[in-house]
Design an enzyme around this catalytic site. Sequence first.
Site, short mmCIF file in Angstrom:
data_model
loop_
_atom_site.label_atom_id
_atom_site.label_comp_id
_atom_site.label_asym_id
_atom_site.label_seq_id
_atom_site.Cartn_x
_atom_site.Cartn_y
_atom_site.Cartn_z
N SER A 143 16.40 30.06 39.41
CA SER A 143 16.79 29.31 38.21
C SER A 143 16.97 27.83 38.56
CB SER A 143 18.09 29.86 37.63
OG SER A 143 19.11 29.80 38.61
N TYR A 148 18.99 28.43 47.01
CA TYR A 148 18.64 29.47 47.99
C TYR A 148 18.24 29.00 49.39
CZ TYR A 148 19.29 32.55 44.10
OH TYR A 148 19.87 33.24 43.06
N PHE A 428 10.22 36.91 38.13
CA PHE A 428 10.90 38.20 38.25
C PHE A 428 12.36 37.97 38.59
CE2 PHE A 428 9.17 37.35 42.50
CZ PHE A 428 10.25 37.62 43.33
C1 LIG Z 1 17.03 35.14 42.06
C2 LIG Z 1 17.86 34.79 40.85
O1 LIG Z 1 18.40 35.65 40.22
S1 LIG Z 1 18.02 33.15 40.42
C3 LIG Z 1 19.38 33.08 39.31
C4 LIG Z 1 20.63 32.46 39.83
N1 LIG Z 1 21.65 32.61 38.80
C5 LIG Z 1 21.93 31.70 37.84
O2 LIG Z 1 21.37 30.60 37.81
C6 LIG Z 1 22.92 32.09 36.78
C7 LIG Z 1 24.03 31.04 36.60
N2 LIG Z 1 24.70 30.72 37.86
C8 LIG Z 1 25.50 31.62 38.51
O3 LIG Z 1 25.64 32.77 38.08
C9 LIG Z 1 26.23 31.16 39.75
O4 LIG Z 1 26.54 29.81 39.61
C10 LIG Z 1 25.43 31.36 41.07
C11 LIG Z 1 25.01 32.83 41.20
C12 LIG Z 1 24.18 30.49 41.10
C13 LIG Z 1 26.31 30.96 42.26
O5 LIG Z 1 27.40 31.86 42.35
P1 LIG Z 1 28.79 31.47 43.09
O6 LIG Z 1 29.48 32.76 43.36
O7 LIG Z 1 29.47 30.43 42.33
O8 LIG Z 1 28.26 30.88 44.47
P2 LIG Z 1 29.10 30.77 45.82
O9 LIG Z 1 30.53 30.53 45.51
O10 LIG Z 1 28.82 31.92 46.72
O11 LIG Z 1 28.44 29.45 46.42
C14 LIG Z 1 27.78 29.39 47.64
C15 LIG Z 1 27.36 27.97 47.92
O12 LIG Z 1 26.27 27.64 47.05
C16 LIG Z 1 26.61 26.47 46.29
N3 LIG Z 1 26.07 26.69 44.96
C17 LIG Z 1 26.12 27.84 44.25
N4 LIG Z 1 25.53 27.67 43.08
C18 LIG Z 1 25.08 26.41 43.05
C19 LIG Z 1 24.39 25.66 42.08
N5 LIG Z 1 24.04 26.19 40.90
N6 LIG Z 1 24.08 24.38 42.38
C20 LIG Z 1 24.43 23.84 43.57
N7 LIG Z 1 25.12 24.52 44.52
C21 LIG Z 1 25.43 25.79 44.25
C22 LIG Z 1 28.12 26.42 46.28
O13 LIG Z 1 28.60 25.14 46.04
C23 LIG Z 1 28.44 26.93 47.67
O14 LIG Z 1 28.21 25.87 48.60
P3 LIG Z 1 29.09 25.72 49.92
O15 LIG Z 1 28.88 27.01 50.67
O16 LIG Z 1 28.50 24.53 50.57
O17 LIG Z 1 30.49 25.58 49.42
#
Ligand SMILES: CC(=O)SCCNC(=O)CCNC(=O)[C@H](O)C(C)(C)COP(=O)(O)OP(=O)(O)OC[C@H]1O[C@@H](n2cnc3c(N)ncnc32)[C@H](O)[C@@H]1OP(=O)(O)O
Length: 428
Positions: A143, A148, A428
Amino acid sequence: MDYLTAPLDETSRAALAATGLRYAVLDNDDAAALEGWIRADFRGFHGKRPSAEVLEEARGSFAGRRNTGVYDDEGATSDPVGTVNTWPAPLTVPGGARVDSWAISSVTVAPTHRRRGIATALLGGELRTAHALGLPLAILTVSESVIYGRWGFGPATWATAWSVDTKRVGWAGGETPGRLSFAEPAEYEETGARVLDRVMASRAGEIGLEPYLAKRLIGPMKGDPDADKLRLVRYDSAEGEPEGFVTYVLKDDPEDDFTRHTVVVNHLAAATPEALRTLWRFLIELDLVAEVKVWTRGVDEPYQSLVNDIRGARVTELQDHLWVRILDVPAALQARTYERDGSLVIDVADDLGLAGDRFRLTVRDGRAEVQATEDTADVSLPVAALGSAYLGHDVVRGLSLAGRIQGDAEALDRLFRTTVPPRLSTWF
Ligand SMILES: CC(=O)SCCNC(=O)CCNC(=O)[C@H](O)C(C)(C)COP(=O)(O)OP(=O)(O)OC[C@H]1O[C@@H](n2cnc3c(N)ncnc32)[C@H](O)[C@@H]1OP(=O)(O)O
């Protein structure tokens, strides 16, 4: 490989438990639990609340996947606060082999629980599980492009979107043989799935589609607001062989000019150049249409060669699409073929400790032999950069210029790049 019942990753279970959260793989026969998971997934992507028929369809769609949830048992709802699902998907690699890869989808964390490490636990858990199952690669479409890389994924295919001004361009392509006919999507599902499988097998970067993913391209899905407007045109060769189809919706002109509809292509599948040409000619010659819009095409689509006015066919988007995470370097590199022979020592760095080591890659007659070695490295790179280069896209020179690959990047580029760029033509 029983990926549905493989044990939960202990590291992630413990990390989540330490913050009061429960990590669980769903029993796909437990309809109530799976529906709660689907509701959380839809909400995570800012979707509508799923209706009963959408839930039923989604349960069927996800029945073959390993659906994992994170639960806050102290919270006011029993729906999960984190979701992910995974399954082994055959990824076509250069040379045509189809390599079972851990496809990861539906990664969501409830906004009420964001940035507490839930996604970190989910992603780490999935990569360790795939590694334990012996899968050489993990793959996903994203997204947001910033998420990643930290888990060792690198963008490996790029996708284009196009807008064709059909009042401006005329046909300049070659012969368009075969036969076109309208079909009802519901009656074309089986044939369409066969055509899609042929297309997906023919290009590095494409994945074999589960029935759910094929259905999304043939359409329509339950709850699709455009279901009644979706049209399907099939292409059969002169010999009567199904070789392609296009699904599309016609949108009215906002100015209410009936001669200026827009064709929004849902999917175009072409197993042969004849199918591609004939379906494109059909689209650009549609009457009462001013524009054709299409997404998720390759970087080498020949649309400008098919029309008599190049500037009437414009790329409106060029974006990273499939992301690849290598989990087993020898297995992954030996699965693909190479267009040139050579030998190279690569030093792969992996922060998660799954795939990093130094390897000698020797390619003879297009096939690689890969072994761990102590020899001096010719090239050093992070596992994400190797994932980016893996399917043959032209990325190595750029990563080297950016200082993200050290050493003899030219030699790496010569070995890995392919004449035909990889493509993934769906999400996907
Ligand atoms: C393959 C797929 O399904 S792609 C779809 C991804 N999902 C979405 O976009 C749906 C909306 N977003 C979400 O649900 C959430 O924000 C997620 C899944 C992207 C991240 O979940 P969280 O539990 O908040 O992530 P988590 O706390 O484990 O963060 C891990 C690291 O990634 C970073 N990170 C997570 N999401 C983002 C983001 N959207 N943008 C920038 N950095 C991010 C965090 O800041 C953190 O960094 P750090 O380790 O340097 O502190």
